[in-house]
Design a protein around this motif. Structure first.
Motif, PDB file in Angstrom:
ATOM      1  N   MET A 260      76.835  55.337  -4.344  1.00  0.00           N
ATOM      2  CA  MET A 260      75.766  56.290  -3.781  1.00  0.00           C
ATOM      3  C   MET A 260      76.304  57.720  -4.251  1.00  0.00           C
ATOM      4  O   MET A 260      77.630  57.848  -4.413  1.00  0.00           O
ATOM      5  N   SER A 261      75.509  58.476  -4.675  1.00  0.00           N
ATOM      6  CA  SER A 261      75.715  59.811  -5.162  1.00  0.00           C
ATOM      7  C   SER A 261      75.873  60.924  -3.929  1.00  0.00           C
ATOM      8  O   SER A 261      75.442  60.744  -2.838  1.00  0.00           O
ATOM      9  N   TYR A 262      76.599  62.101  -4.284  1.00  0.00           N
ATOM     10  CA  TYR A 262      76.563  63.243  -3.258  1.00  0.00           C
ATOM     11  C   TYR A 262      75.020  63.863  -2.907  1.00  0.00           C
ATOM     12  O   TYR A 262      74.656  63.849  -1.665  1.00  0.00           O
ATOM     13  N   VAL A 263      74.180  63.868  -3.848  1.00  0.00           N
ATOM     14  CA  VAL A 263      73.033  64.277  -3.932  1.00  0.00           C
ATOM     15  C   VAL A 263      72.087  63.156  -2.937  1.00  0.00           C
ATOM     16  O   VAL A 263      71.465  63.416  -1.992  1.00  0.00           O
ATOM     17  N   GLY A 264      72.362  61.840  -3.031  1.00  0.00           N
ATOM     18  CA  GLY A 264      71.648  60.703  -2.346  1.00  0.00           C
ATOM     19  C   GLY A 264      70.468  60.466  -2.955  1.00  0.00           C
ATOM     20  O   GLY A 264      70.016  60.723  -3.872  1.00  0.00           O
ATOM     21  N   GLU A 265      69.805  59.343  -2.329  1.00  0.00           N
ATOM     22  CA  GLU A 265      68.695  58.885  -2.736  1.00  0.00           C
ATOM     23  C   GLU A 265      67.527  59.788  -2.842  1.00  0.00           C
ATOM     24  O   GLU A 265      67.505  60.811  -1.888  1.00  0.00           O
ATOM     25  N   PRO A 266      66.528  59.813  -3.948  1.00  0.00           N
ATOM     26  CA  PRO A 266      66.463  58.611  -4.727  1.00  0.00           C
ATOM     27  C   PRO A 266      67.237  58.687  -5.976  1.00  0.00           C
ATOM     28  O   PRO A 266      67.116  58.069  -6.815  1.00  0.00           O
ATOM     29  N   PHE A 267      68.263  59.540  -5.826  1.00  0.00           N
ATOM     30  CA  PHE A 267      69.211  59.503  -7.053  1.00  0.00           C
ATOM     31  C   PHE A 267      70.415  58.827  -6.981  1.00  0.00           C
ATOM     32  O   PHE A 267      71.226  58.712  -5.835  1.00  0.00           O
ATOM     33  N   ARG A 268      70.925  58.021  -7.870  1.00  0.00           N
ATOM     34  CA  ARG A 268      71.751  56.951  -7.917  1.00  0.00           C
ATOM     35  C   ARG A 268      73.115  57.815  -8.334  1.00  0.00           C
ATOM     36  O   ARG A 268      74.174  57.260  -7.969  1.00  0.00           O
ATOM     37  N   HIS A 269      72.952  58.782  -9.231  1.00  0.00           N
ATOM     38  CA  HIS A 269      73.839  59.607  -9.778  1.00  0.00           C
ATOM     39  C   HIS A 269      73.811  61.028  -9.594  1.00  0.00           C
ATOM     40  O   HIS A 269      72.662  61.342  -9.398  1.00  0.00           O
ATOM     41  N   ASP A 270      74.872  61.844  -9.649  1.00  0.00           N
ATOM     42  CA  ASP A 270      74.565  63.214  -9.466  1.00  0.00           C
ATOM     43  C   ASP A 270      74.273  63.925 -10.885  1.00  0.00           C
ATOM     44  O   ASP A 270      73.642  64.577 -11.101  1.00  0.00           O
ATOM     45  N   LEU A 271      75.271  63.393 -11.719  1.00  0.00           N
ATOM     46  CA  LEU A 271      75.220  63.906 -13.322  1.00  0.00           C
ATOM     47  C   LEU A 271      75.045  62.607 -14.241  1.00  0.00           C
ATOM     48  O   LEU A 271      75.615  61.812 -13.960  1.00  0.00           O
ATOM     49  N   PHE A 272      74.361  62.883 -15.187  1.00  0.00           N
ATOM     50  CA  PHE A 272      74.475  62.048 -16.434  1.00  0.00           C
ATOM     51  C   PHE A 272      75.026  62.666 -17.601  1.00  0.00           C
ATOM     52  O   PHE A 272      74.143  63.982 -17.762  1.00  0.00           O
ATOM     53  N   VAL A 273      75.972  62.466 -18.273  1.00  0.00           N
ATOM     54  CA  VAL A 273      76.403  63.407 -19.233  1.00  0.00           C
ATOM     55  C   VAL A 273      75.569  62.625 -20.713  1.00  0.00           C
ATOM     56  O   VAL A 273      76.235  61.470 -21.016  1.00  0.00           O
ATOM     57  N   SER A 274      75.227  63.342 -21.503  1.00  0.00           N
ATOM     58  CA  SER A 274      74.606  62.739 -22.681  1.00  0.00           C
ATOM     59  C   SER A 274      74.869  63.608 -24.062  1.00  0.00           C
ATOM     60  O   SER A 274      75.235  64.419 -24.119  1.00  0.00           O
ATOM     61  N   TYR A 275      75.603  62.617 -24.888  1.00  0.00           N
ATOM     62  CA  TYR A 275      76.136  62.896 -26.083  1.00  0.00           C
ATOM     63  C   TYR A 275      76.040  62.048 -27.168  1.00  0.00           C
ATOM     64  O   TYR A 275      75.862  60.868 -26.968  1.00  0.00           O
TER      65      TYR A 275
ATOM     66  N   GLY B 200      68.254  57.707 -12.904  1.00  0.00           N
ATOM     67  CA  GLY B 200      68.463  58.059 -11.721  1.00  0.00           C
ATOM     68  C   GLY B 200      69.455  59.076 -11.483  1.00  0.00           C
ATOM     69  O   GLY B 200      70.121  59.048 -10.286  1.00  0.00           O
ATOM     70  N   ALA B 201      69.682  59.880 -12.269  1.00  0.00           N
ATOM     71  CA  ALA B 201      70.409  60.843 -12.114  1.00  0.00           C
ATOM     72  C   ALA B 201      69.925  62.537 -11.737  1.00  0.00           C
ATOM     73  O   ALA B 201      68.666  62.541 -11.991  1.00  0.00           O
ATOM     74  N   ALA B 202      70.542  63.142 -10.875  1.00  0.00           N
ATOM     75  CA  ALA B 202      69.850  64.584 -10.425  1.00  0.00           C
ATOM     76  C   ALA B 202      70.130  65.390 -11.310  1.00  0.00           C
ATOM     77  O   ALA B 202      69.039  66.263 -11.561  1.00  0.00           O
ATOM     78  N   LEU B 203      71.140  65.597 -12.268  1.00  0.00           N
ATOM     79  CA  LEU B 203      71.385  66.625 -13.322  1.00  0.00           C
ATOM     80  C   LEU B 203      71.602  65.870 -14.365  1.00  0.00           C
ATOM     81  O   LEU B 203      72.232  65.004 -14.407  1.00  0.00           O
ATOM     82  N   LEU B 204      70.963  66.434 -15.463  1.00  0.00           N
ATOM     83  CA  LEU B 204      71.295  65.930 -16.799  1.00  0.00           C
ATOM     84  C   LEU B 204      72.073  66.969 -17.643  1.00  0.00           C
ATOM     85  O   LEU B 204      71.800  68.192 -17.707  1.00  0.00           O
ATOM     86  N   VAL B 205      73.274  66.803 -18.035  1.00  0.00           N
ATOM     87  CA  VAL B 205      74.252  67.530 -18.960  1.00  0.00           C
ATOM     88  C   VAL B 205      74.312  67.144 -20.387  1.00  0.00           C
ATOM     89  O   VAL B 205      74.297  65.793 -20.744  1.00  0.00           O
ATOM     90  N   VAL B 206      73.631  68.026 -21.273  1.00  0.00           N
ATOM     91  CA  VAL B 206      73.540  67.518 -22.695  1.00  0.00           C
ATOM     92  C   VAL B 206      74.709  68.222 -23.388  1.00  0.00           C
ATOM     93  O   VAL B 206      75.071  69.384 -23.430  1.00  0.00           O
ATOM     94  N   LEU B 207      75.673  67.570 -24.423  1.00  0.00           N
ATOM     95  CA  LEU B 207      76.466  68.022 -24.919  1.00  0.00           C
ATOM     96  C   LEU B 207      75.817  68.268 -26.526  1.00  0.00           C
ATOM     97  O   LEU B 207      75.689  67.278 -27.417  1.00  0.00           O
ATOM     98  N   MET B 208      75.485  69.459 -26.610  1.00  0.00           N
ATOM     99  CA  MET B 208      74.556  69.781 -27.934  1.00  0.00           C
ATOM    100  C   MET B 208      75.353  70.088 -29.173  1.00  0.00           C
ATOM    101  O   MET B 208      76.573  70.664 -29.305  1.00  0.00           O
TER     102      MET B 208
END
Length: 366
Positions: A1-16, A83-91
């Motif tokens: 369970m994420s801090y944000v909660g449903e419907p989000f499974r994760h708080d952040l997704f780090v994409s790189y 299912g992530a609340a925020l998206l973090v992109v390593l540009m």
């Protein structure tokens, strides 16, 4: 369970991007993985997030991330990423050239659109390498300019490298940590805001599901005391159909402004706990005109602001053509009061169907 909660499974997704060279080399992966680890560690330094924060990286195949080794990997990753609340992109140039990274971004954006949530101000771009090609539209502002993001490479470095590049495989130095703490300080309010938004979504979903039930909803039936007989007849029919009706009597009409204000305060208080508002329309058209504006618009708005509930409004027309003028119908539409024909003997069924339609519209199951 994420801090944000449903419907989000994760708080952040780090994409790189790994920075693959085609022969098995992954130049960016060690630094990027270390960055994601340090980001999560710093976020957890705040006690609010220590035990519930969930950060997802597509390289993680840990049981804690709920990846099923027997299921198709791409489908699982799509579900986790979306299912992530925020998206973090390593540009980096490698990120912009990666089709996999583009797919990840599209999965996330599609999910936010399906939830009816804007993605603006929910994407954190971490600039780890200079880029000289256009960015995707989702990573630009309304003017088409690149998001400012967070600078994680020295502007004057030759050749350019991410902060802390030479620190690995050891601990990152102070310059990296200063930049990271600035980013963490910006992410905390975003996570809090998304937690509040997720709570609103959950509450609205619960309300929508309650509206689609066959009966059991609490209806505020507004009628005036000088139309008590019509109000009581309507209330009894609603109760017979399984609805709870409040208040227990029609609202008193009073010319004294102090007493009138007290009536309105009690009405708003009661409305705040109801599932829907029904305005009783009798052959007194002038009274209905006032009720549409005062009760159907202003008092309902006050109750919604107090309770954050959907509180749909319907006008129960028991007089037919006597009040159903084109102007009055148009006014009802403007104040968002749906016209319900109450002249037919089976009109309580129409009320049930109206509530069900409102629930489906708000996201409840049909």
């Amino acid at each position: 369970m994420s801090y944000v909660g449903e419907p989000f499974r994760h708080d952040l997704f780090v994409s790189y991007s790994h920075g693959d060279d085609g022969s098995g080399g992954a130049y960016l992966k060690p630094w990027s993985a270390a960055f994601a680890h340090e980001l999560e560690r710093e976020l957890r330094a705040d006690r609010r997030f220590r035990t519930s924060l969930s950060v997802f990286r597509d390289q993680d195949h840990r049981p804690a991330q709920s990846l099923d080794p027997m299921a198709p990997l791409t489908a699982q990753l799509q579900e986790q990423i979306a299912g992530a609340a925020l998206l973090v992109v390593l540009m980096s140039p490698d990120y912009l050239a990666s089709q996999w990274c583009a797919d990840e971004r599209d999965w996330w954006l599609e999910r936010q659109a399906a939830l009816g949530l804007p993605h603006e101000e929910r994407i954190a771009v971490v600039r780890i390498w200079p880029t000289d090609t256009p960015w995707p539209a989702a990573l630009c502002d309304a003017r088409g300019e690149q998001l400012v993001g967070f600078a994680f490479y020295p502007a004057d470095a030759v050749p350019p490298r991410p902060l802390g590049w030479t620190d690995l495989p050891g601990a990152f130095g102070s310059e990296f940590r200063k930049a990271l703490l600035d980013m963490v300080g910006r992410l905390y309010p975003k996570l809090e805001a998304m937690r509040a938004r997720a709570e609103d979504l959950r509450r609205q979903r619960e309300e929508a599901e309650r509206l689609v039930r066959d009966s059991g909803q609490t209806l505020y039936l507004h009628g005036r005391s000088d139309h008590a007989a019509a109000w009581e007849a309507a209330a009894l029919k609603l109760v017979d159909k399984g609805f709870a009706v409040v208040p227990g009597e029609p609202d008193r009409v009073d010319s004294d402004p102090v007493r009138l204000q007290a009536v309105r305060e009690r009405r708003v208080e009661t409305l705040s706990g109801c599932d829907a508002l029904l305005l009783l329309g009798t052959d007194d058209g002038r009274a209905l005109d006032a009720d549409l504006v005062v009760v159907g618009k202003h008092d309902r708005q006050s109750a919604r602001a107090r309770s954050h509930r959907l509180l749909p409004c319907g006008l129960l027309d028991t007089a037919g053509a006597a009040i159903a003028t084109s102007v009055r119908r148009a006014t009802a539409r403007i104040v968002q009061a749906d016209w319900i024909d109450g002249t037919d003997e089976g009109w309580p069924v129409a009320v049930r169907d109206w509530l069900g339609a409102k629930g489906v519209q708000a996201g409840g199951a049909p």
